[in-house]
Scaffold this motif. Structure first.
Motif, short mmCIF file in Angstrom:
data_model
loop_
_atom_site.label_atom_id
_atom_site.label_comp_id
_atom_site.label_asym_id
_atom_site.label_seq_id
_atom_site.Cartn_x
_atom_site.Cartn_y
_atom_site.Cartn_z
N TYR A 196 -3.09 7.33 -4.22
CA TYR A 196 -2.94 6.15 -3.38
C TYR A 196 -3.14 4.90 -4.21
CZ TYR A 196 -7.99 6.38 -3.70
OH TYR A 196 -9.26 6.44 -4.20
N HIS A 248 -5.77 8.92 -8.37
CA HIS A 248 -5.32 10.28 -8.08
C HIS A 248 -6.50 11.18 -7.76
CE1 HIS A 248 -1.06 9.89 -9.64
NE2 HIS A 248 -1.62 8.75 -10.02
N ALA A 302 -2.36 3.24 -9.16
CA ALA A 302 -2.81 4.26 -8.21
C ALA A 302 -3.98 5.07 -8.74
CB ALA A 302 -1.65 5.20 -7.86
N GLN A 318 3.68 9.96 -10.05
CA GLN A 318 3.74 8.49 -10.01
C GLN A 318 4.86 7.95 -10.89
OE1 GLN A 318 -0.06 6.53 -10.47
NE2 GLN A 318 0.89 4.66 -11.22
N GLU A 358 7.72 3.34 0.92
CA GLU A 358 7.18 4.36 1.83
C GLU A 358 8.05 5.61 1.83
OE1 GLU A 358 4.54 5.42 5.26
OE2 GLU A 358 4.40 4.17 3.48
N LYS A 385 -1.20 0.71 -4.92
CA LYS A 385 -0.33 -0.40 -4.53
C LYS A 385 0.89 -0.47 -5.43
CE LYS A 385 -3.97 -3.29 -2.53
NZ LYS A 385 -4.65 -4.60 -2.57
N GLU A 421 0.84 -1.20 0.00
CA GLU A 421 0.00 0.00 0.00
C GLU A 421 0.88 1.25 0.00
OE1 GLU A 421 -2.67 -0.08 3.28
OE2 GLU A 421 -3.78 -1.80 2.54
N LEU A 422 0.48 2.23 -0.79
CA LEU A 422 1.22 3.49 -0.79
C LEU A 422 0.26 4.66 -0.81
CD1 LEU A 422 1.43 5.13 -3.78
CD2 LEU A 422 2.71 3.09 -4.35
N TYR A 423 0.69 5.72 -0.14
CA TYR A 423 -0.05 6.98 -0.08
C TYR A 423 0.96 8.09 -0.32
CZ TYR A 423 -3.42 3.96 2.22
OH TYR A 423 -4.28 2.94 2.51
N SER A 424 0.65 8.94 -1.30
CA SER A 424 1.57 10.01 -1.62
C SER A 424 0.79 11.28 -1.92
CB SER A 424 2.44 9.62 -2.82
OG SER A 424 3.52 10.52 -2.98
N ARG A 443 6.37 9.15 0.60
CA ARG A 443 6.08 10.23 1.55
C ARG A 443 6.85 11.50 1.20
NH1 ARG A 443 1.38 9.01 4.18
NH2 ARG A 443 1.49 7.00 5.19
N PRO A 445 -3.83 13.91 -2.54
CA PRO A 445 -3.33 12.54 -2.41
C PRO A 445 -3.49 11.71 -3.69
CG PRO A 445 -4.80 13.12 -0.59
CD PRO A 445 -4.96 14.17 -1.64
#
Length: 201
Positions: free
Chosen positions: A97, A158, A156, A130, A121, A99, A84-87, A125, A95
């Protein structure tokens, strides 16, 4: 009533204060009253949230991998998928988000599996796009471990496309980056694509 809850956070007090000041100004410019009850602590909360969401600037992804680098003669594909990724999109600071799926084929060295997720991560962060995020993860693993090849695929969504602009809620973006045998051997690349798309659990 006595407060028994104490949340521990490790942020620079000076940075939080400076950010808070600017967010108070932003609230005013937007037409809000930062002095009303519901917004009294909002500038500080937002400042801490932004500090958390961009903490990757203070991490060294290559050192994360090197901290758990082990000699091992395993020469088959190692895949860590569904990370999982959140940027934050650097264009709108909204954000995105999804995978990340990461694979490498060792060439004498392996790394701890959790370190792959930590590298994702660390790069996520930050203010990102992307495409660059995908390449940074690939290059970091290649430089730290010198494997026979690295493969990275990110899927992801957006918020800058979902909440504003074209407002396409079901859109998704897929990016990929490869090195070594994943570039030169189609069979190896196809095996990776098949494995990240299958449900092995």
């Amino acid at each position: 009533m006595e407060e028994n809850y104490c949340k521990e956070e490790h942020f620079s007090p000076e940075a939080i204060e400076r950010l808070s000041h600017h967010y108070r100004e932003i609230l005013t410019i937007l037409g809000e009253d930062p002095g009303r009850e519901g917004l009294l602590k909002t500038p500080e909360r937002v400042a801490k949230a932004m500090a958390f969401l961009t903490q990757g600037y203070h991490a060294d992804p290559k050192e994360i991998l090197l901290s758990a680098k082990f000699r091992e003669e395993y020469k088959q594909m190692v895949i860590v998928k569904d990370i999982e990724l959140y940027s934050l999109c650097e264009h709108h600071m909204l954000p995105f988000y999804g995978k990340a799926h990461v694979a490498y084929i060792p060439n004498g060295y392996i790394t701890g599996l959790s370190k792959i997720a930590r590298v994702v991560e660390a790069f996520a962060r930050r203010l990102q796009v992307q495409e660059r995020l995908t390449v940074q993860i690939r290059d970091c693993i290649q430089e730290a471990l010198n494997p026979m090849g690295v493969a990275v695929v990110i899927e992801a969504s957006h918020m800058c496309m979902q909440m504003r602009g074209v407002q396409k809620q079901n859109s998704a973006t897929t990016t990929s980056a490869f090195t070594g045998v994943f570039l030169s051997q189609m069979r190896t690349r196809e095996e990776f694509i098949h494995l990240i798309g299958s449900r092995l659990r």
